[in-house]
Design a protein around this motif. Structure first.
Motif, PDB file in Angstrom:
ATOM      1  N   TRP A  79      34.863  56.554 -26.603  1.00 38.01           N
ATOM      2  CA  TRP A  79      33.959  55.433 -26.382  1.00 38.01           C
ATOM      3  C   TRP A  79      34.684  54.083 -26.473  1.00 38.01           C
ATOM      4  O   TRP A  79      34.129  53.055 -26.092  1.00 38.01           O
ATOM      5  N   ASN A  80      35.851  54.068 -27.014  1.00 35.11           N
ATOM      6  CA  ASN A  80      36.552  52.791 -27.208  1.00 35.11           C
ATOM      7  C   ASN A  80      36.673  52.043 -25.890  1.00 35.11           C
ATOM      8  O   ASN A  80      37.089  52.593 -24.872  1.00 35.11           O
ATOM      9  N   ASP A  81      36.329  50.773 -25.926  1.00 33.59           N
ATOM     10  CA  ASP A  81      36.416  49.887 -24.759  1.00 33.59           C
ATOM     11  C   ASP A  81      35.479  50.300 -23.636  1.00 33.59           C
ATOM     12  O   ASP A  81      35.587  49.790 -22.525  1.00 33.59           O
ATOM     13  N   GLN A  82      34.566  51.240 -23.865  1.00 28.60           N
ATOM     14  CA  GLN A  82      33.632  51.645 -22.821  1.00 28.60           C
ATOM     15  C   GLN A  82      32.175  51.337 -23.205  1.00 28.60           C
ATOM     16  O   GLN A  82      31.381  50.932 -22.379  1.00 28.60           O
ATOM     17  N   ASP A  89      29.082  49.099 -36.909  1.00 27.01           N
ATOM     18  CA  ASP A  89      30.033  48.012 -37.087  1.00 27.01           C
ATOM     19  C   ASP A  89      31.480  48.511 -37.103  1.00 27.01           C
ATOM     20  O   ASP A  89      32.387  47.762 -37.416  1.00 27.01           O
ATOM     21  N   ARG A  90      31.671  49.795 -36.818  1.00 26.73           N
ATOM     22  CA  ARG A  90      33.023  50.372 -36.792  1.00 26.73           C
ATOM     23  C   ARG A  90      33.328  50.948 -35.417  1.00 26.73           C
ATOM     24  O   ARG A  90      32.472  51.562 -34.779  1.00 26.73           O
ATOM     25  N   GLU A  91      34.548  50.742 -35.021  1.00 27.71           N
ATOM     26  CA  GLU A  91      34.982  51.223 -33.716  1.00 27.71           C
ATOM     27  C   GLU A  91      34.983  52.750 -33.688  1.00 27.71           C
ATOM     28  O   GLU A  91      35.437  53.412 -34.610  1.00 27.71           O
ATOM     29  N   GLY A  92      34.402  53.283 -32.601  1.00 27.22           N
ATOM     30  CA  GLY A  92      34.399  54.723 -32.400  1.00 27.22           C
ATOM     31  C   GLY A  92      33.195  55.437 -32.951  1.00 27.22           C
ATOM     32  O   GLY A  92      32.893  56.560 -32.543  1.00 27.22           O
ATOM     33  N   LEU A  93      32.472  54.832 -33.919  1.00 30.38           N
ATOM     34  CA  LEU A  93      31.309  55.489 -34.493  1.00 30.38           C
ATOM     35  C   LEU A  93      30.084  55.200 -33.618  1.00 30.38           C
ATOM     36  O   LEU A  93      29.889  54.080 -33.166  1.00 30.38           O
ATOM     37  N   GLY A  94      29.291  56.231 -33.411  1.00 32.99           N
ATOM     38  CA  GLY A  94      28.096  56.029 -32.595  1.00 32.99           C
ATOM     39  C   GLY A  94      27.463  57.338 -32.213  1.00 32.99           C
ATOM     40  O   GLY A  94      27.920  58.412 -32.604  1.00 32.99           O
ATOM     41  N   GLN A 171      24.032  65.502 -25.760  1.00 32.64           N
ATOM     42  CA  GLN A 171      23.761  64.555 -26.848  1.00 32.64           C
ATOM     43  C   GLN A 171      24.914  64.638 -27.853  1.00 32.64           C
ATOM     44  O   GLN A 171      25.159  65.699 -28.439  1.00 32.64           O
ATOM     45  N   VAL A 172      25.617  63.522 -28.017  1.00 35.02           N
ATOM     46  CA  VAL A 172      26.850  63.495 -28.817  1.00 35.02           C
ATOM     47  C   VAL A 172      26.699  62.483 -29.938  1.00 35.02           C
ATOM     48  O   VAL A 172      26.126  61.403 -29.753  1.00 35.02           O
ATOM     49  N   SER A 173      27.243  62.839 -31.135  1.00 36.07           N
ATOM     50  CA  SER A 173      27.272  61.890 -32.258  1.00 36.07           C
ATOM     51  C   SER A 173      28.611  62.001 -32.978  1.00 36.07           C
ATOM     52  O   SER A 173      29.217  63.061 -33.028  1.00 36.07           O
ATOM     53  N   ASN A 174      29.034  60.854 -33.515  1.00 36.85           N
ATOM     54  CA  ASN A 174      30.291  60.809 -34.274  1.00 36.85           C
ATOM     55  C   ASN A 174      30.146  59.783 -35.382  1.00 36.85           C
ATOM     56  O   ASN A 174      29.887  58.605 -35.116  1.00 36.85           O
ATOM     57  N   SER A 175      30.315  60.214 -36.633  1.00 41.17           N
ATOM     58  CA  SER A 175      30.222  59.297 -37.763  1.00 41.17           C
ATOM     59  C   SER A 175      31.424  59.421 -38.691  1.00 41.17           C
ATOM     60  O   SER A 175      31.372  58.985 -39.830  1.00 41.17           O
ATOM     61  N   MET A 176      32.499  60.026 -38.187  1.00 40.80           N
ATOM     62  CA  MET A 176      33.617  60.306 -39.083  1.00 40.80           C
ATOM     63  C   MET A 176      34.931  59.674 -38.667  1.00 40.80           C
ATOM     64  O   MET A 176      35.759  59.378 -39.521  1.00 40.80           O
ATOM     65  N   HIS A 177      35.174  59.479 -37.397  1.00 41.30           N
ATOM     66  CA  HIS A 177      36.501  59.024 -37.006  1.00 41.30           C
ATOM     67  C   HIS A 177      36.413  58.090 -35.811  1.00 41.30           C
ATOM     68  O   HIS A 177      35.345  57.888 -35.214  1.00 41.30           O
ATOM     69  N   ILE A 178      37.552  57.521 -35.473  1.00 39.65           N
ATOM     70  CA  ILE A 178      37.598  56.482 -34.451  1.00 39.65           C
ATOM     71  C   ILE A 178      37.469  57.033 -33.040  1.00 39.65           C
ATOM     72  O   ILE A 178      37.093  56.308 -32.118  1.00 39.65           O
ATOM     73  N   ARG A 179      37.759  58.307 -32.887  1.00 37.93           N
ATOM     74  CA  ARG A 179      37.839  58.852 -31.528  1.00 37.93           C
ATOM     75  C   ARG A 179      36.522  59.480 -31.104  1.00 37.93           C
ATOM     76  O   ARG A 179      36.437  60.661 -30.771  1.00 37.93           O
TER      77      ARG A 179
END
Length: 744
Positions: A79-82, A89-94, A171-179
């Motif tokens: 997701w970075n830069d996209q 408030d953190r990059e990559g989390l969402g 449906q995707v979720s990420n709450s642990m790392h930048i990628r």
């Protein structure tokens, strides 16, 4: 050097290829992929790659329409830069939903196809036309408390009847790392191909993981058995770490082993094995040629990997993910250092350099390809596992060659040490009997010196009398001279003193009977010539006074010949002693088995010990006829020396009987030559019988023995696949050596 430059050019070419996207499947455009004209039966599997619609912070499906505008994102990326997430408030989390519309062929058998999630490092739920077909990890929009679980492997889901047009929701979720994001695009494939492919992947991963582990275990055993090569220990550690890495990053193996496919642990292990493996690899490459670079360089570069490894264990998972890209870029520095060391190894012309450098270059190419796959989202996913396996195989072959060279050197050193022990034991035995050997040589030499003076005197006398003697050799006198010369060539029987007197009296009596003048002096002359009895052929010559001069002169000639025979016998005796000494002291550590008669070796040793044996020790020999067989004759001489020498010393009074026998026996269909050496000494105490074959054990006073004789004897016998037995009591000791008779 030209070959090495070619390898470098190939290395760069592989890097270029790794950065290219070679996937020519249909690509999604504006969130839609058209497969209506695509022949799925020929392709087997299609990667759903391209531009997907993404709805940030919305769970979208047929029942829950999107409320906001979608973002057009490229799959196989983060997701970075996209995408921007208002609540993060953190990059990559969402969290959010990827949407892709599928236009399928008219005749599409849904039951024959499967959907591969392709998702890695995030939690995701897959929905087709509003129907959930599966979930990987545990999707969540609540970041507080980190309730999410990540997917760490691919999953294959079946498809139900979905119609010609279908909508795929991820449906995707990420709450642990930048990628955060969809690292890999899902794939649509034929069912049997998908199953076969998953099994192939499982076999490949299991083979690579098991191969790394077994090779690491093999090198670890080599190191502990021979701790001379630190490269084996480092290589073993590298194999174990990489085996764990392949287990973690594999799509199937890790899930089967620990059922930990979803969660935080695989993520940390992935980073830990990546960083620690790089540090170990640097030390390993440097250990192959320590002169190439200072160890301080390796300490400096590896310290960063060690710090990153510690952070992978104890640090925050989110901040740990920040280290990936910088460390991947940093990897090119140790790669360059390794390449420099390989160049040094090549120029130094080290043994096995070709296979060593080939494996290294394959690994370096696979690492670069893996790095490029991370940065440029290429599909070369299997390059690292194959590169690692090729690397460890080549390094194992190289290290095995090094260990073989070390083992061969150790065996040569051991043989040299054994050779020195045998030689020292021989010299010890020889030092004890050298006085007797000197006497055995001096006795015939004295005979030669005395006979030499007599021969010179007799020769001068014969030369002065030759003209007058030659003038009378006519007729009857010439016939007598020729008869006596022929008689001198016949073998003679040596008579003891009493026998010689008896023969002289009988000859004198016969001469009186035939009327021979001067019978007493002539009888003595005949005995000196070697006559035991007188035939009638000589009667006319004995009674004729004119033949007396021929008898006298011929006895001088025959005496001259006898003196020459004495010199020959004495010199032959010296030659035999010297040859026995030469055979006794000879030992070739590189000798191979050869045909030999064991009785010859025993006779050689008996000649060496002839001096101490002839003063009261009776030697009784009972030798059966044994054929020559394959053995190490030089070493067997040491066996007979030790046994005979011990037997002589056991008879402390210098008197006794030494019995030596050779016989042939058959046991378990194998013929054995059995040599027994028995003495009549006082025997070996019962408490010492079990110790006599131990090294440095001796019952002799200090300074009279090394304690290695029987130990070396047993080693030599066992080298011949034979055995040695001891029987001893108060009446004496008997050693029996059994040697298998092997013929060429």
């Amino acid at each position: 050097m030209k070959r090495f430059l070619r390898c470098a050019a190939l290395f760069c070419f592989c890097i270029f290829l790794s950065c290219q996207n070679t996937d020519f499947s249909p690509r999604a455009i504006d969130g839609e992929i058209d497969l209506s004209s695509w022949n799925l039966s020929e392709t087997n599997m299609i990667l759903l790659d391209g531009e997907w619609l993404f709805y940030p912070e919305e769970w979208v499906d047929d029942r829950h329409p999107a409320s906001g505008k979608p973002h057009l994102v490229v799959s196989r990326g983060t997701w970075n830069d996209q995408v921007l997430f208002p609540s993060s408030d953190r990059e990559g989390l969402g969290w959010g939903t990827y949407v892709l519309k599928l236009k399928l062929p008219q005749r599409f058998a849904f039951r024959d196809y499967r959907l591969n999630s392709g998702l890695y490092g995030v939690a995701a739920k897959l929905i087709v036309n509003g129907e959930e077909i599966g979930e990987v990890g545990r999707v969540s929009s609540a970041f507080a408390g980190r309730t999410e679980w990540m997917s760490f492997g691919e999953t294959i889901f079946p498809l139900n009847e979905i119609g010609k047009n279908a909508v795929l929701y991820v449906q995707v979720s990420n709450s642990m790392h930048i990628r955060g994001g969809m690292w890999k695009a899902p794939a649509l494939g034929e069912r049997s191909y998908m199953i076969s492919s998953s099994r192939t992947d499982m076999i490949r991963e299991s083979f690579a993981m098991g191969g790394l582990f077994l090779l690491g275990l093999y090198q670890l055993f080599l190191y502990f058995f021979r701790r001379k090569n630190p490269s084996s220990l480092l290589f073993s550690a590298f194999c174990f770490v990489m085996s764990l890495r392949l287990t973690v990053t594999g799509s199937y193996v890790f899930a089967i082993i620990g059922n930990l496919q979803d969660g935080e642990l695989p993520f940390r292990l992935d980073y830990l094995t990546n960083y620690s493996g790089a540090a170990i690899a640097m030390y390993y490459v440097r250990s192959l040629y320590p002169q190439a670079v200072p160890i301080l360089w390796v300490h400096c570069f590896s310290s960063l990997y060690i710090l990153a490894s510690c952070f992978a264990v104890f640090g925050s998972l989110y901040w740990l993910s920040f280290t990936l890209h910088p460390m991947l870029v940093f990897t090119f520095i140790p790669l360059s250092l390794s390449f420099y060391i390989l160049a040094k190894i090549w120029m130094a012309d080290r043994q096995g350099r070709l296979i060593l450098i080939s494996g290294m270059i394959i690994l370096m190419v696979s690492i670069v390809v893996d790095i490029c796959s991370t940065f440029f989202s290429t599909s070369w996913k299997d390059s690292l596992s194959f590169g690692l396996l090729a690397f460890v195989l080549s390094q194992s072959v190289y290290l095995s060659r090094i260990h073989s060279a070390i083992v061969n050197l150790a065996e040569k050193e051991l043989l040299a040490a054994q050779y020195q022990l045998v030689q020292s034991e021989k010299m010890s035995s020889l030092g004890i009997i050298v006085a007797g050997v000197a006497h055995e040589i001096n006795s015939p030499m004295a005979v030669i010196r005395l006979a030499e003076q007599n021969v010179l005197y007799s020769l001068k006398q014969m030369l002065s009398d030759l003209p007058s003697f030659g003038s009378i050799l006519q007729g009857k006198k010439l016939s007598l001279f020729e008869k006596l010369l022929r008689f001198a060539d016949e073998p003679k029987r040596n008579l003891p003193g009493i026998g010689e007197r008896t023969v002289r009296k009988e000859i004198e009596k016969y001469l009186n009977e035939i009327g021979c003048p001067n019978p007493s002096s002539k009888a003595e002359l005949l005995v000196d010539l070697g006559f035991v009895s007188i035939s009638e052929d000589y009667k006319e010559y004995l009674t004729d006074p004119e033949c007396d001069s021929v008898w006298i002169k011929t006895s001088e000639w025959i005496g001259f010949l006898r003196k020459m025979e004495g010199i020959h016998q004495a010199s032959d005796r010296v030659t035999k002693i010297i040859q026995s000494l030469k055979t006794f002291t000879h030992l070739d550590p590189k000798a191979e088995k050869r045909l030999s008669h064991i009785q010859e070796g025993i006779e050689t040793v008996l000649i060496i010990f002839s001096h101490p044996l002839k003063f009261g020790i009776e030697v009784q020999k009972n030798f059966d006829e044994i054929p020559a067989f394959l053995c190490y004759p030089d070493e067997l001489i040491q066996v007979w020396t030790n046994l005979i020498h011990n037997s002589i010393q056991a008879m402390e009074t210098g008197k006794g009987i030494l019995r030596i026998s050779i016989r042939q026996e058959v046991s378990n269909d194998i013929s054995y030559a059995v040599v027994s050496v028995q003495d009549t000494g006082k025997g070996i105490p019962e408490k010492d019988k079990k110790k006599v074959f131990e090294p440095f054990f001796s019952t002799k006073p200090a300074g009279e023995g090394t304690g290695l004789g029987l130990h070396i004897t047993k080693q030599i016998v066992e080298k011949h696949d034979g055995r040695i037995e001891l029987n001893s009591d108060s009446s004496g000791t008997k050693f029996s050596v059994s040697l298998p008779i092997f013929l060429p």
